[in-house]
Write an enzyme that holds these catalytic residues in place. Structure first.
Site, PDB file in Angstrom:
ATOM      1  N   TYR A   1      -2.765  -9.981   5.489  1.00  0.00           N
ATOM      2  CA  TYR A   1      -2.703  -8.562   5.831  1.00  0.00           C
ATOM      3  C   TYR A   1      -4.113  -8.075   6.149  1.00  0.00           C
ATOM      4  O   TYR A   1      -4.971  -8.021   5.264  1.00  0.00           O
ATOM      5  CB  TYR A   1      -2.086  -7.772   4.670  1.00  0.00           C
ATOM      6  CG  TYR A   1      -1.941  -6.284   4.878  1.00  0.00           C
ATOM      7  CD1 TYR A   1      -2.026  -5.699   6.136  1.00  0.00           C
ATOM      8  CD2 TYR A   1      -1.691  -5.450   3.798  1.00  0.00           C
ATOM      9  CE1 TYR A   1      -1.884  -4.330   6.303  1.00  0.00           C
ATOM     10  CE2 TYR A   1      -1.545  -4.083   3.947  1.00  0.00           C
ATOM     11  CZ  TYR A   1      -1.646  -3.528   5.198  1.00  0.00           C
ATOM     12  OH  TYR A   1      -1.504  -2.173   5.368  1.00  0.00           O
TER      13      TYR A   1
ATOM     14  N   TYR B   1     -13.207  -3.491  -0.728  1.00  0.00           N
ATOM     15  CA  TYR B   1     -14.367  -2.992  -1.477  1.00  0.00           C
ATOM     16  C   TYR B   1     -15.506  -4.000  -1.567  1.00  0.00           C
ATOM     17  O   TYR B   1     -16.664  -3.658  -1.317  1.00  0.00           O
ATOM     18  CB  TYR B   1     -13.965  -2.521  -2.885  1.00  0.00           C
ATOM     19  CG  TYR B   1     -15.082  -1.800  -3.604  1.00  0.00           C
ATOM     20  CD1 TYR B   1     -15.434  -0.496  -3.231  1.00  0.00           C
ATOM     21  CD2 TYR B   1     -15.811  -2.410  -4.619  1.00  0.00           C
ATOM     22  CE1 TYR B   1     -16.472   0.164  -3.864  1.00  0.00           C
ATOM     23  CE2 TYR B   1     -16.849  -1.757  -5.263  1.00  0.00           C
ATOM     24  CZ  TYR B   1     -17.182  -0.473  -4.879  1.00  0.00           C
ATOM     25  OH  TYR B   1     -18.215   0.171  -5.501  1.00  0.00           O
TER      26      TYR B   1
ATOM     27  N   LYS C   1       0.191  -9.707   8.940  1.00  0.00           N
ATOM     28  CA  LYS C   1       0.447  -8.306   9.232  1.00  0.00           C
ATOM     29  C   LYS C   1      -0.864  -7.733   9.739  1.00  0.00           C
ATOM     30  O   LYS C   1      -1.823  -7.583   8.984  1.00  0.00           O
ATOM     31  CB  LYS C   1       0.922  -7.567   7.974  1.00  0.00           C
ATOM     32  CG  LYS C   1       1.138  -6.074   8.187  1.00  0.00           C
ATOM     33  CD  LYS C   1       1.476  -5.377   6.875  1.00  0.00           C
ATOM     34  CE  LYS C   1       1.618  -3.878   7.084  1.00  0.00           C
ATOM     35  NZ  LYS C   1       1.866  -3.140   5.806  1.00  0.00           N
TER      36      LYS C   1
ATOM     37  N   THR D   1       0.827  -1.206   0.000  1.00  0.00           N
ATOM     38  CA  THR D   1       0.000   0.000   0.000  1.00  0.00           C
ATOM     39  C   THR D   1       0.862   1.257   0.000  1.00  0.00           C
ATOM     40  O   THR D   1       0.608   2.207  -0.746  1.00  0.00           O
ATOM     41  CB  THR D   1      -0.914   0.003   1.233  1.00  0.00           C
ATOM     42  OG1 THR D   1      -1.685  -1.191   1.259  1.00  0.00           O
ATOM     43  CG2 THR D   1      -1.838   1.211   1.213  1.00  0.00           C
ATOM     44  N   THR D   2       1.895   1.262   0.846  1.00  0.00           N
ATOM     45  CA  THR D   2       2.775   2.420   0.952  1.00  0.00           C
ATOM     46  C   THR D   2       3.519   2.682  -0.351  1.00  0.00           C
ATOM     47  O   THR D   2       3.905   3.819  -0.637  1.00  0.00           O
ATOM     48  CB  THR D   2       3.771   2.218   2.114  1.00  0.00           C
ATOM     49  OG1 THR D   2       3.035   1.983   3.314  1.00  0.00           O
ATOM     50  CG2 THR D   2       4.663   3.427   2.317  1.00  0.00           C
TER      51      THR D   2
ATOM     52  N   ILE E   1       5.936  -4.419  10.233  1.00  0.00           N
ATOM     53  CA  ILE E   1       6.188  -3.925   8.880  1.00  0.00           C
ATOM     54  C   ILE E   1       5.873  -2.444   8.941  1.00  0.00           C
ATOM     55  O   ILE E   1       4.716  -2.042   9.034  1.00  0.00           O
ATOM     56  CB  ILE E   1       5.363  -4.667   7.821  1.00  0.00           C
ATOM     57  CG1 ILE E   1       5.817  -6.131   7.758  1.00  0.00           C
ATOM     58  CG2 ILE E   1       5.511  -4.002   6.456  1.00  0.00           C
ATOM     59  CD1 ILE E   1       5.020  -6.996   6.793  1.00  0.00           C
TER      60      ILE E   1
ATOM     61  N   ARG F   1      -8.807   0.274   5.532  1.00  0.00           N
ATOM     62  CA  ARG F   1      -8.693   0.389   4.079  1.00  0.00           C
ATOM     63  C   ARG F   1      -9.595  -0.583   3.330  1.00  0.00           C
ATOM     64  O   ARG F   1     -10.032  -0.285   2.221  1.00  0.00           O
ATOM     65  CB  ARG F   1      -7.240   0.149   3.642  1.00  0.00           C
ATOM     66  CG  ARG F   1      -6.289   1.285   3.993  1.00  0.00           C
ATOM     67  CD  ARG F   1      -4.909   1.026   3.422  1.00  0.00           C
ATOM     68  NE  ARG F   1      -3.994   2.114   3.700  1.00  0.00           N
ATOM     69  CZ  ARG F   1      -3.831   3.193   2.936  1.00  0.00           C
ATOM     70  NH1 ARG F   1      -4.556   3.329   1.843  1.00  0.00           N
ATOM     71  NH2 ARG F   1      -2.961   4.134   3.257  1.00  0.00           N
TER      72      ARG F   1
END
Length: 297
Positions: free
Chosen positions: A137, A111, A166, A48-49, A208, A142
């Protein structure tokens, strides 16, 4: 896979952009070197980052190859392969050359808002297809859905190559329940800088990190002290870094961490729409935060 490779401080690498909006590969090399020299334990690419959802396939290929080349075998590498189309991800896992990587990090489907059963079947399909160990994750802020500890434990029991999670739910009660619920040998990694030390104290194996790529010496020291049981030292560093952990997310990730890289002269602060660059006001606050650390950054 030896899960010891996931102990300590992983960093979710940004993708730096040049002024014209193209991927800045020389800056990416500098970031990778900054992380290696700063003592982090492994690198995560295309998360994502890294704004992976805004990169086309050619850009992703160049980013991955640049990280592999600059790392040159120094640290374990983890690649982000996630999304909300299970069939497409299965196909990608089967076709991709993942030989340079230690594990795959895959975000819970976003989503679509699947049920817990849907999340379980999604990861079951990915685990069957993946040639590498898989790290779950969970980031409800999000994805729009929360992967519950019972679901994680079920996946861990039924899918032997799913080795860790994560966890970025931000809820320490859930994290404690998660650590108590998962089978022995399955590892919990903090997905938030702010919960890194509390998660380690509860039995997690590290983080992380986002801040850790800008301040690798400090974040690695925090995690190392925590894992070594040196809680007073770890807490002291945590308190010193906590303002920065908050600041870098105030206007969205990775705008804040890219502002740190700009201040350090490592890369520009640009991001891709729909994200926008950190405001001058936030950059000023971040500059004030990192100034006392300037000698060791």
């Amino acid at each position: 896979m030896k899960t010891e490779q996931l102990y300590g401080t992983g960093v979710a690498l940004v993708t730096p952009f040049a002024e014209d909006g193209s991927v800045d590969l020389p800056a990416l090399r500098r970031i990778v070197r900054h992380c290696i020299d700063g003592g982090v334990d492994y690198l995560v690419v295309l998360g994502t980052t890294g704004e992976a959802v805004t990169l086309d396939e050619s850009e992703k290929t160049r980013v991955v190859q640049t990280v592999i080349d600059e790392n040159n075998g120094s640290l374990p590498l983890v690649i982000g392969i996630g999304g909300n189309n299970t069939a497409r991800l299965v196909d990608e896992l089967k076709k991709s050359d993942l030989s340079a990587f230690t594990a795959v990090l895959s975000v819970s489907p976003y989503y679509n808002k699947p049920t817990q059963e849907g999340i379980y079947r999604h990861y079951q399909a990915l685990a069957d297809a993946s040639p590498l160990p898989v790290i779950l994750y969970n980031v409800p802020g999000r994805t729009g859905s929360n992967m519950l500890p019972s679901t994680v434990a079920r996946i861990a029991r039924d899918c032997p190559n799913v080795v860790a999670i994560k966890e970025a739910c931000g809820n320490m009660d859930q994290i404690r329940e998660l650590i108590r619920t998962v089978p022995e040998g399955f590892n919990v990694i903090s997905g938030d800088d702010i919960t890194a030390l509390p998660t380690i104290l509860e039995g997690g194996i590290g983080v992380i990190s986002v801040l850790g790529q800008g301040m690798p010496v400090q974040m690695s020291s925090l995690v190392r002290h925590g894992l070594n049981g040196e809680y007073d030292k770890a807490q002291q560093i945590h308190e010193a870094l906590k303002p920065g952990m908050d600041l870098i997310f105030q206007e969205g990730n990775p705008a804040g961490i890219k502002a740190i890289f700009e201040l350090l002269g490592i890369s520009g602060a640009g991001v891709r729409l729909p994200l926008v660059e950190a405001s001058p006001q936030l950059k000023s606050k971040i500059s004030s935060f990192i100034e006392p650390f300037a000698i060791t950054i």
